[in-house]
Design an enzyme around this catalytic site. Structure first.
Site, PDB file in Angstrom:
ATOM      1  N   TYR A   1       0.810  -1.221   0.000  1.00 53.14           N
ATOM      2  CA  TYR A   1       0.000   0.000   0.000  1.00 53.14           C
ATOM      3  C   TYR A   1       0.841   1.268   0.000  1.00 53.14           C
ATOM      4  CZ  TYR A   1      -4.720  -1.657  -0.239  1.00 53.14           C
ATOM      5  OH  TYR A   1      -5.894  -2.194  -0.710  1.00 53.14           O
TER       6      TYR A   1
ATOM      7  N   MET B   1      -8.081  -0.984   5.258  1.00 53.69           N
ATOM      8  CA  MET B   1      -8.608  -2.136   5.983  1.00 53.69           C
ATOM      9  C   MET B   1     -10.007  -2.436   5.456  1.00 53.69           C
ATOM     10  SD  MET B   1      -6.002  -2.822   7.682  1.00 53.69           S
ATOM     11  CE  MET B   1      -6.266  -3.862   9.074  1.00 53.69           C
ATOM     12  N   HIS B   2     -10.055  -2.853   4.173  1.00 52.75           N
ATOM     13  CA  HIS B   2     -11.347  -3.059   3.510  1.00 52.75           C
ATOM     14  C   HIS B   2     -12.262  -4.018   4.287  1.00 52.75           C
ATOM     15  CE1 HIS B   2      -9.385  -1.381  -0.093  1.00 52.75           C
ATOM     16  NE2 HIS B   2      -8.423  -2.265   0.066  1.00 52.75           N
ATOM     17  N   ASP B   3     -11.784  -5.262   4.450  1.00 52.47           N
ATOM     18  CA  ASP B   3     -12.668  -6.306   4.977  1.00 52.47           C
ATOM     19  C   ASP B   3     -12.996  -6.127   6.460  1.00 52.47           C
ATOM     20  OD1 ASP B   3     -12.540  -7.195   2.410  1.00 52.47           O
ATOM     21  OD2 ASP B   3     -11.290  -8.940   2.819  1.00 52.47           O
TER      22      ASP B   3
END
Ligand code: BDR
Ligand code: CA
Length: 309
Positions: free
Chosen positions: A226, A237-239
């Site tokens: 990233y 921290m998508h999920d």
């Protein structure tokens, strides 16, 4: 609450599992693995290892789709490492995947707990689309579905308009968005804004114990990737944000309701999530989804750290 997680672990999928596993009120009743960040054998094996690491070793893990409904699969070793966990070797799992497929397990759980099962989908939506084929009443049986995917008012991350989970199986995503679920969409619009900062990553390093240290190890790999996107060492921290929207809905400070369709034909825009944001959306009867547009990011980061303590 009873939660079924469909995922492709995957570094941020791992932290989503940690977020749920840390909550005593959450019963993870099953995990479905899907191709995506790695091949499905890898993501299923990682799910088993991660459930062991995060203190839920008995949760049934089912192997799901190894490829999208129509197109060829694309994996993401450059983001998550060849083993899906940034090269970090977690202890071998004590159990094995169950005999049912992920779609079969989801359908069986939804039928046994009608109106009581929540589903968190943080990978390509192939298993859910297959489950819909097996049980068209799935949207009535499931209480709530939270999906991490799409890019509504922001650019995509794998093409100018498409986000990885949707782009990995656009036909499956279109089937899920059109099925009538009570659905919250946690798209790049919020996940790219809610990042684990360099300071947060440092704080995690100071947290004692195996689960924090292993998580910190694979987040280091993720943060290196990233850095190429953000220019500084921090990671989206998508999920875990989608997990938080499921179990801590008060973290959502703003959302907009709109029917969402997935572009399947565009030569430049295939995989794009098209939200009809007009006050009177075009009428094909599609149930609107709640597109999350703002969250309490500071509180979320605190809760994510607590989950790893
Ligand atoms: C999504 O794609 C995957 O790489 C991540 O795990 C997340 O689910 C972000 O676009
Ligand atoms: Ca994922």
């Amino acid at each position: 609450m009873r939660v079924f997680v469909d995922c492709d672990p995957g570094i941020d999928d791992a932290v989503a599992l940690a977020y749920l596993a840390a909550r005593p009120e959450v019963e993870i009743v099953g995990v479905g693995a899907v191709f995506g960040n790695g091949g499905v054998e890898v993501t299923a094996d990682n799910a088993l290892r991660l459930l062991g690491l995060y203190g839920r070793p008995g949760v049934p893990v089912a192997v799901g789709a190894s490829r999208p409904l129509v197109q060829e699969p694309r994996l993401a070793p450059h983001v998550h490492g060849e083993n899906g966990l940034g090269g970090v070797e977690l202890p071998a799992p004590t159990g094995s995947p169950v005999a049912e497929s992920a779609a079969e397990l989801l359908v069986r759980l939804a039928r046994s707990h009608p109106g009581e099962l929540d589903v968190l989908a943080v990978g390509p939506l192939t298993n859910l689309a297959i489950a819909l084929g097996l049980e068209p009443r799935l949207p009535e049986l499931v209480r709530r579905l939270v999906v991490m995917g799409g890019a509504v008012r922001v650019p995509g991350n794998v093409s100018s308009h498409a986000e990885a989970n949707i782009n990995n199986d656009p036909e499956a995503a279109e089937a899920v968005f059109g099925a009538g679920f009570d659905l919250d969409l946690v798209a790049l619009d919020v996940t790219m804004e809610t990042v684990a900062t360099g300071e947060w990553l440092e704080e995690l390093k100071g947290v004692p114990g195996e689960r924090a240290s292993r998580t910190s190890d694979f987040l280091d790999f993720y943060a290196d990737f990233y850095k190429g996107i953000f220019g500084v060492r921090q990671c989206a921290m998508h999920d875990p944000l989608a997990a938080a929207v499921l179990v801590d809905p008060h973290l959502v400070t703003e959302s907009v309701e709109a029917p969402v369709r997935v572009e399947l034909a565009g030569s430049l825009t295939r995989g794009m999530t098209v939200a009809d944001l007009r006050p009177r959306p075009g009428a094909d009867g599609r149930r609107p989804v709640r597109v999350v547009t703002a969250v309490a990011g500071g509180e979320f980061l605190g809760r994510m750290l607590d989950a790893l303590r």
